[in-house]
Design a protein around this motif. Structure first.
Motif, short mmCIF file in Angstrom:
data_model
loop_
_atom_site.label_atom_id
_atom_site.label_comp_id
_atom_site.label_asym_id
_atom_site.label_seq_id
_atom_site.Cartn_x
_atom_site.Cartn_y
_atom_site.Cartn_z
N ARG A 1 -32.34 63.26 -31.92
CA ARG A 1 -31.99 63.93 -33.18
C ARG A 1 -30.84 63.24 -33.88
O ARG A 1 -30.76 63.22 -35.10
CB ARG A 1 -31.61 65.39 -32.90
N ALA A 2 -29.95 62.63 -33.11
CA ALA A 2 -28.77 61.96 -33.70
C ALA A 2 -29.10 60.56 -34.21
O ALA A 2 -28.22 59.86 -34.70
CB ALA A 2 -27.65 61.90 -32.67
N GLY A 3 -30.36 60.14 -34.06
CA GLY A 3 -30.74 58.82 -34.58
C GLY A 3 -30.58 57.70 -33.58
O GLY A 3 -30.57 56.52 -33.95
N HIS A 4 -30.44 58.02 -32.30
CA HIS A 4 -30.41 56.96 -31.30
C HIS A 4 -31.83 56.50 -30.98
O HIS A 4 -32.81 57.06 -31.48
CB HIS A 4 -29.70 57.45 -30.03
N GLY A 5 -31.91 55.52 -30.09
CA GLY A 5 -33.21 54.95 -29.77
C GLY A 5 -33.84 54.42 -31.04
O GLY A 5 -33.17 53.77 -31.84
N TYR B 1 -25.55 43.65 -34.09
CA TYR B 1 -25.78 42.23 -34.34
C TYR B 1 -25.80 41.89 -35.83
O TYR B 1 -25.26 40.86 -36.26
CB TYR B 1 -27.10 41.83 -33.68
N SER B 2 -26.42 42.76 -36.63
CA SER B 2 -26.49 42.48 -38.07
C SER B 2 -25.41 43.24 -38.84
O SER B 2 -25.35 43.12 -40.07
CB SER B 2 -27.86 42.89 -38.61
N GLY B 3 -24.63 44.06 -38.15
CA GLY B 3 -23.63 44.86 -38.85
C GLY B 3 -24.16 46.23 -39.24
O GLY B 3 -23.41 47.07 -39.73
N VAL B 4 -25.45 46.43 -39.06
CA VAL B 4 -26.07 47.72 -39.39
C VAL B 4 -26.26 48.50 -38.10
O VAL B 4 -26.65 47.94 -37.08
CB VAL B 4 -27.42 47.49 -40.12
N LYS B 5 -26.00 49.80 -38.17
CA LYS B 5 -25.99 50.63 -36.98
C LYS B 5 -27.36 51.26 -36.71
O LYS B 5 -27.97 51.81 -37.64
CB LYS B 5 -24.95 51.75 -37.19
N GLY B 6 -27.81 51.18 -35.47
CA GLY B 6 -29.03 51.91 -35.11
C GLY B 6 -30.27 51.04 -35.21
O GLY B 6 -30.49 50.35 -36.21
N ILE B 7 -31.08 51.11 -34.19
CA ILE B 7 -32.25 50.25 -34.11
C ILE B 7 -33.20 50.46 -35.28
O ILE B 7 -33.68 49.50 -35.90
CB ILE B 7 -32.94 50.50 -32.74
N ALA B 8 -33.46 51.71 -35.63
CA ALA B 8 -34.41 51.98 -36.71
C ALA B 8 -33.91 51.42 -38.03
O ALA B 8 -34.68 50.83 -38.81
CB ALA B 8 -34.63 53.50 -36.84
N ILE B 9 -32.63 51.60 -38.28
CA ILE B 9 -32.10 51.14 -39.58
C ILE B 9 -31.91 49.63 -39.57
O ILE B 9 -32.01 48.97 -40.61
CB ILE B 9 -30.78 51.88 -39.92
N GLN B 10 -31.66 49.07 -38.41
CA GLN B 10 -31.65 47.60 -38.32
C GLN B 10 -33.01 47.05 -38.77
O GLN B 10 -33.09 46.11 -39.57
CB GLN B 10 -31.33 47.17 -36.88
#
Lengths: 428, 428, 428
Positions: free
Chosen positions: A293-297, A330-339
């Motif tokens: 729910r917090a946007g992890h994974g 790695y790209s400066g963006v947080k979270g796998i989905a948003i990366q």
């Protein structure tokens, strides 16, 4: 590198387009079940394959999905009253049931039976798992319902979210079957994300940046095998199944829940990303659900009340250059989905594939495009039902496994890559 | 009044357009040096002449300007990691140096030398003064670097800012060489702006609303002389140099720093306005610098962290009708730069020059258009290198001077209108 | 259901279109008088029939409406100085009077008489009632001023507001002559709105959902009679006059002020809704005026300083699903005006009338379209002056009345449906 006409062929899914016809052979996610949480609740606008529709749940709990606009003078039924087993247009009270059948035109004499001849275009809307599925094709050819494992395990074992992505569906799918970028883009998350960390696989992922790809045809799509070096004499294999048109699963890590996506075209420049996590044999823990729910994974943190990510195109995905420097992200963006979303959206709404330069690690993408194209042609020319329509094709799993050098991954993992009720995923 | 095809010819500067080819013969400002303040800092998106590029400064302090999008699958390199003398795409780790040369494709065997054949389109990016200049043309024809005086005086003597203007470059330039509007639009500022006030010229400006124009061809462009009545038997001359394609200087006032602009097309409906102030023989004072930073003189106050003015199209430029009534600001808009921007943007993104009605005071504009048109044709038909490419042409100054009636301004000011190191500007 | 070409014919009103030519035969509201409240006040941008204009009130109180852009180089005269009986462009001081005639070009010698030949396109702008009216057609054909009763009763008896609607004018008009939707969409308001409640008619409206329509041709447009059941042996008649092209009046209720609308195309996807309330024989009470200002009755509550409703497309009209459930607001949207606007805008900027399915209660709409089409053709082919141009046609009233079954409404109400100074409206 694609010719422009092939890029168009694969990316355009509106009514009447060849790829649109292909998509109209499958059950597709139209909404999350949570979007229609109660009988007689608020109707919801749905755009899918460039069609504007309205979804609702009637007094008896039936789901309906039909033309957004009243047959009378074109008012949006988003303003409709959901009452007594039908949606009533607030302009003149025309009322429709979940099949789009007009039940009542108050101004007309009942004896005239006028409304019997008024019916909105409508599509089936069926809850399977946490998703409401629809089928936009010819009713004659309607296939059985989806049998993906994540919608059939007990509710306690599964979780689904969704997010809006501002790009064509295909470049999103291509990210999903691209097993090589994890070693770069997501490398900061492997050992820190609560839904990823603690797997030996993470070390193999980070230790070998030159994965070798073996891609195998399956009845429903592809198995994309990515091989990396493991301990002496062994390879680490990650097997990503793709079921046409747009179902994929990420290979598992340790005992974490397994995750995957379905990409659904909204129109040619936007798609919904349905994201699931499930465990084949045990309930998800409270911590796991909280993390999701917090946007992890592979989930995202969305703006409350919407399915738009907090970090999006309008705020440069909350880019954090310091975190990039520290290699925290790695790209400066947080979270796998948003990366993933940030890079895929940065390519433009529909990436110009005439300019790309593919390499060996893009083998999965190349084969998927070929398979899509072949299926579109076979459908258009000869009416051949495309792969992935048969629910038997849905019964796949992703796999991660360490095998001796001389073992062929496909043979070795044939069972692991199939749904086996009561048996856990094969994972490293 | 222009024919529509001439309006298009002069305003369109994308790749392949005749005016775009002309612009591609010059060094042009691409960024302020302050935008790339440190080695390995954040890359910056640059759009210029309708090309989307990425600028960065590498570990060794070298500047690079190249295609914004990775050669692999089109991800924007704005998300790239700037590390170890190159920009690394965060999707799969492809790495490029400041020349656009691919240095590394991690998934490919090093022996394959794959990346030797991968090179992004790139352009030189060179710091001269406070500006990073680029040249988008044929490398064979690359001219020597710019020699405008404002980028060659000591740093303590010069200041440069920039702002985004939401209009085509040409209507912005036309404002810059239009010496007649100062008596109207900017009249409220002449005696109050800290960078303008205290010049006798201001009184001449306000006292004679019918300036007479004499425009003289120069090797690099034009000298536009505007003559107003001064004391008995004398004229007040303001001489505005234009160096092709878009460098202009405002005639000086008293001992204030001298200012000017370079207009650079972003695309056909937007341009950057680079705005400089410098003094040929003395450092700028702290008060002067503060005033410039605060948006006085010809500078603008921008939204922090951006180069968009605070007062802009979306807020009607903070129009103040009371200030207009009081004649504090002639048009009701505050600040010389925003007074210009507001009117030029109000003409529409590309003003329709088929409807205009020019008068004698537009002589400078008319001659500039003719010169541009002639240069485009000579370039297109005969490959003639356009005026203003030769850095010798850059060594001009604006002049303000009072001369007896019988003195010809060009002869009298020939030296004053040239760069003379160690000699102050000629000013009234 | 209309053919696509007829839909275009009726909805497009820009210069040179057939319907645009028709509209250019009428006096049309250009602004509310309150928008130009004082001599030498701020000029106001006006877009009407797709023409961009500027309106102002000069030192002598004269109104002007002319081309928004200066004849010189195209600057918007919204930035102009309104001074000494003219609008002065702030760029170079060109000055125009209310007729668009250029009075002064400061840079030109006065003797040259240059400005005598410079004249902006301009239109008359005349205050009648609370409205500034304009006529965009051939001056030779200019008709006498409007004679609608609401602009001719004493000021104390009348109130006018306006709001921006984001749709084509025709679907807005069609809502105005559609007397059947009140029983649905507005049913929640009939007995609660301070400007509607307390009329017997409300009960008839809510009691009979199958009104029968009789539509009669008038010299200026139509009388649209909607008949509902009343007490034994009686009918309740509501008579809605439509005067071409877009004036309508709502039938009255009890002794409330009578209201109506004029829809004015801004461009093909936007219109102004001018909304009036007046009482033929008595002043409006303070309570009535307060209610109107607060957005009750058919008025709207606008964003302060603008004519855009608070509840609009961008905020889903502040939809309140709970209020919809409670039937407090039938569609969940608050206020009669916004109820109409929300549904009409939801049809899309220009509703696709090739898909509609009209019924008996749409008779008024069908006849209005036919009359518009006939008038356009007669004008285009034979130059016939269209209905509604003659101010005699304006002298109509709406009527609500209860009649015995055997009485023909038109004969019975002929006098009631005409303006009768000093005589109250006929109302139930």
């Amino acid at each position: 590198m694609l010719r422009p006409e092939i890029n168009e062929l694969l990316t355009e899914t509106g009514p009447g387009t060849p790829m649109g016809e292909l998509f109209r052979h499958y059950w597709l996610p139209a909404l999350l079940a949570e979007e229609l949480p109660e009988d007689d609740g608020a109707p919801v606008r749905v755009k899918i394959l460039s069609e504007r529709l309205i979804a609702f749940r009637d007094t008896s709990g039936r789901y309906g999905l039909m033309d957004e606009f009243c047959a009378h003078r074109g008012v949006s039924l988003w303003f409709a009253r959901n009452e007594e087993n039908g949606l009533r247009c607030p302009y003149h009270g025309w009322k429709y049931d979940v099949t789009g059948q007009c039940l009542e035109v108050p101004s007309e004499p009942e004896a005239s039976n006028f409304c019997a001849n008024v019916k909105l275009k409508s599509y089936p809307l069926v809850k399977v798992g946490d998703i409401l599925w629809t089928y936009l094709g010819d009713p004659e050819s309607q296939p059985p319902l989806p049998e993906y494992e994540f919608v059939h395990v007990p509710e306690s074992q599964t979780y689904t979210s969704k997010r809006w992505q501002e790009s064509n569906w295909l470049q999103a799918l291509e990210g999903g079957i691209d097993s090589s970028h994890v070693s770069f883009l997501h490398s900061g998350q492997l050992n820190t994300d609560p839904l990823f960390k603690g797997s030996r696989g993470n070390d193999y992922n980070k230790g070998d940046l030159k994965p070798y790809f073996e891609v195998t045809d399956t009845p429903g799509g592809l198995f994309i095998g990515a091989r990396r070096n493991a301990e002496e004499g062994h390879y680490y294999w990650r097997i990503t199944p793709w079921v046409m048109p747009s179902f994929t699963m990420v290979p598992p890590r340790a005992d974490h829940p397994v995750h995957g996506h379905i990409w659904v075209p909204i129109d040619d420049e936007n798609c919904w990303v349905y994201t699931f996590d499930y465990h084949p044999v045990r309930p998800l823990s409270d911590d796991e659900r909280s993390a999701m729910r917090a946007g992890h994974g592979v989930h995202s943190e969305n703006i409350p009340g919407t399915y738009r990510p907090m970090a999006n195109k309008d705020n440069d995905y909350l880019m954090d250059r310091e975190a990039q420097k520290r290699n925290e992200h790695y790209s400066g963006v947080k979270g796998i989905a948003i990366q993933d979303a940030s890079l895929q959206e940065s390519m433009g709404p529909i990436v110009d594939r005439t300019k790309e330069r593919l390499v060996a690690t893009d083998t999965g993408i190349i084969k998927a495009r070929q398979k899509l194209r072949k299926a579109v042609i076979a459908l258009t020319d000869d009416g051949v039902v495309p792969p992935g329509v048969d629910p038997e094709h849905h019964r796949v799993r992703s796999v991660s496994v360490v095998l001796p050098h001389d073992v062929a991954f496909m043979e070795a993992t044939a069972e692991d890559a199939s749904v086996r009720p009561g048996v856990a995923q094969t994972t490293v």
